[in-house]
Design an enzyme around this catalytic site. Structure first.
Site, PDB file in Angstrom:
ATOM      1  N   LYS A   1     117.432 -26.516  -9.744  1.00 47.86           N
ATOM      2  CA  LYS A   1     117.399 -25.746  -8.491  1.00 47.86           C
ATOM      3  C   LYS A   1     118.598 -26.059  -7.588  1.00 47.86           C
ATOM      4  O   LYS A   1     119.298 -27.068  -7.790  1.00 47.86           O
ATOM      5  CB  LYS A   1     116.080 -26.040  -7.770  1.00 47.86           C
TER       6      LYS A   1
ATOM      7  N   TYR B   1     109.507 -15.410  -8.918  1.00 53.42           N
ATOM      8  CA  TYR B   1     108.394 -16.163  -8.318  1.00 53.42           C
ATOM      9  C   TYR B   1     107.292 -15.239  -7.793  1.00 53.42           C
ATOM     10  O   TYR B   1     106.506 -15.655  -6.936  1.00 53.42           O
ATOM     11  CB  TYR B   1     108.914 -17.060  -7.192  1.00 53.42           C
TER      12      TYR B   1
ATOM     13  N   ASN C   1     112.604 -29.203  -4.734  1.00 54.94           N
ATOM     14  CA  ASN C   1     112.141 -30.243  -5.661  1.00 54.94           C
ATOM     15  C   ASN C   1     112.880 -30.242  -7.001  1.00 54.94           C
ATOM     16  O   ASN C   1     112.344 -30.635  -8.025  1.00 54.94           O
ATOM     17  CB  ASN C   1     110.625 -30.142  -5.834  1.00 54.94           C
TER      18      ASN C   1
ATOM     19  N   HIS D   1     112.475 -26.389 -11.905  1.00 57.90           N
ATOM     20  CA  HIS D   1     111.341 -25.525 -12.278  1.00 57.90           C
ATOM     21  C   HIS D   1     111.087 -25.715 -13.763  1.00 57.90           C
ATOM     22  O   HIS D   1     112.034 -25.878 -14.540  1.00 57.90           O
ATOM     23  CB  HIS D   1     111.673 -24.045 -12.028  1.00 57.90           C
TER      24      HIS D   1
ATOM     25  N   GLU E   1     109.608 -15.890 -18.828  1.00 54.38           N
ATOM     26  CA  GLU E   1     110.703 -16.459 -18.035  1.00 54.38           C
ATOM     27  C   GLU E   1     111.990 -16.573 -18.857  1.00 54.38           C
ATOM     28  O   GLU E   1     113.078 -16.285 -18.352  1.00 54.38           O
ATOM     29  CB  GLU E   1     110.276 -17.821 -17.476  1.00 54.38           C
TER      30      GLU E   1
HETATM   31  N1  UDP Z   1     106.392 -24.796  -3.252  1.00 55.85           N
HETATM   32  C1  UDP Z   1     106.561 -24.978  -1.879  1.00 55.85           C
HETATM   33  N2  UDP Z   1     105.474 -25.416  -1.143  1.00 55.85           N
HETATM   34  C2  UDP Z   1     104.275 -25.683  -1.698  1.00 55.85           C
HETATM   35  C3  UDP Z   1     104.112 -25.481  -3.094  1.00 55.85           C
HETATM   36  C4  UDP Z   1     105.195 -25.043  -3.839  1.00 55.85           C
HETATM   37  O1  UDP Z   1     107.635 -24.741  -1.341  1.00 55.85           O
HETATM   38  O2  UDP Z   1     103.349 -26.080  -0.983  1.00 55.85           O
HETATM   39  C5  UDP Z   1     107.547 -24.338  -4.067  1.00 55.85           C
HETATM   40  C6  UDP Z   1     108.166 -25.476  -4.887  1.00 55.85           C
HETATM   41  O3  UDP Z   1     109.574 -25.256  -4.956  1.00 55.85           O
HETATM   42  C7  UDP Z   1     107.497 -25.276  -6.232  1.00 55.85           C
HETATM   43  C8  UDP Z   1     107.452 -23.742  -6.319  1.00 55.85           C
HETATM   44  O4  UDP Z   1     107.116 -23.347  -4.983  1.00 55.85           O
HETATM   45  O5  UDP Z   1     108.238 -25.874  -7.272  1.00 55.85           O
HETATM   46  C9  UDP Z   1     106.445 -23.169  -7.279  1.00 55.85           C
HETATM   47  O6  UDP Z   1     105.185 -23.751  -7.003  1.00 55.85           O
HETATM   48  P1  UDP Z   1     104.225 -24.239  -8.190  1.00 55.85           P
HETATM   49  O7  UDP Z   1     102.893 -24.522  -7.579  1.00 55.85           O
HETATM   50  O8  UDP Z   1     104.291 -23.280  -9.318  1.00 55.85           O
HETATM   51  O9  UDP Z   1     104.874 -25.656  -8.593  1.00 55.85           O
HETATM   52  P2  UDP Z   1     105.672 -26.125  -9.902  1.00 55.85           P
HETATM   53  O10 UDP Z   1     105.122 -25.347 -11.073  1.00 55.85           O
HETATM   54  O11 UDP Z   1     107.140 -25.848  -9.647  1.00 55.85           O
HETATM   55  O12 UDP Z   1     105.403 -27.593 -10.005  1.00 55.85           O
HETATM   56 MG    MG Z   2     104.828 -23.330 -11.325  1.00 56.01          MG
END
Ligand code: UDP
Ligand code: MG
Length: 140
Positions: free
Chosen positions: A11, A51, A114, A117, A128
């Protein structure tokens, strides 16, 4: 366990801090092979399409802005049980909850920014990968 492919993004928070190599080293140490990779910059609309499952979540707009803010590295990772293995190497979404030694524990700046992805299931991995790569770009 079967040889699998999963989709990964390094990212903008990580590309900005020059962490592409450090993150790829974590994948390779875990037995994940980078079989396709390109550095690109998404438009906000492209990030929104990627997303869209999160479209109703309160963080969606900020997430799309962030993902389009600077270049990303889109990747296909291959290995035994690659989808679950990649999620393990990534660590929990919130770096405060991520296990020691994981990418997010070491590099993530916040729950939103974070660093990586990773696909969460075979169906999402297939969709994807196809969103970012043509068959001709997947040399294995
Ligand atoms: N995210 C965020 N706030 C939250 C949860 C998720 O900004 O409270 C963002 C974060 O960048 C995350 C992405 O949205 O990686 C997708 O969320 P997901 O729950 O799918 O998490 P991941 O699969 O990336 O662990
Ligand atoms: Mg996810």
């Amino acid at each position: 366990m079967a040889l699998e492919r999963t989709f990964s993004i390094i990212k903008p928070d990580a590309t900005r801090r020059n962490l592409t190599g450090a993150i790829n080293a974590k994948f390779e140490a875990a037995g994940l092979r980078v079989v396709a990779q390109k550095r690109i910059q998404l438009s906000k609309a492209q990030a929104g399409e990627f997303y869209k499952v999160h479209a109703e979540r309160p963080f969606y707009d900020e997430l799309c802005e962030f993902m389009a803010s600077e270049p990303i590295v889109a990747q296909v990772l291959e290995g035994e049980g690659a989808i679950a293995k990649n999620r393990e190497v990534m660590g929990a979404t919130n770096p405060a909850d991520a296990a020691e030694g994981t990418i997010r524990a070491e590099f993530a700046e916040s729950v939103g920014e974070n660093s990586v992805h990773g696909s969460d299931a075979p169906e999402t991995a297939a969709v994807e990968i196809a969103y970012f790569f043509s068959g001709l770009e997947l040399v294995g």
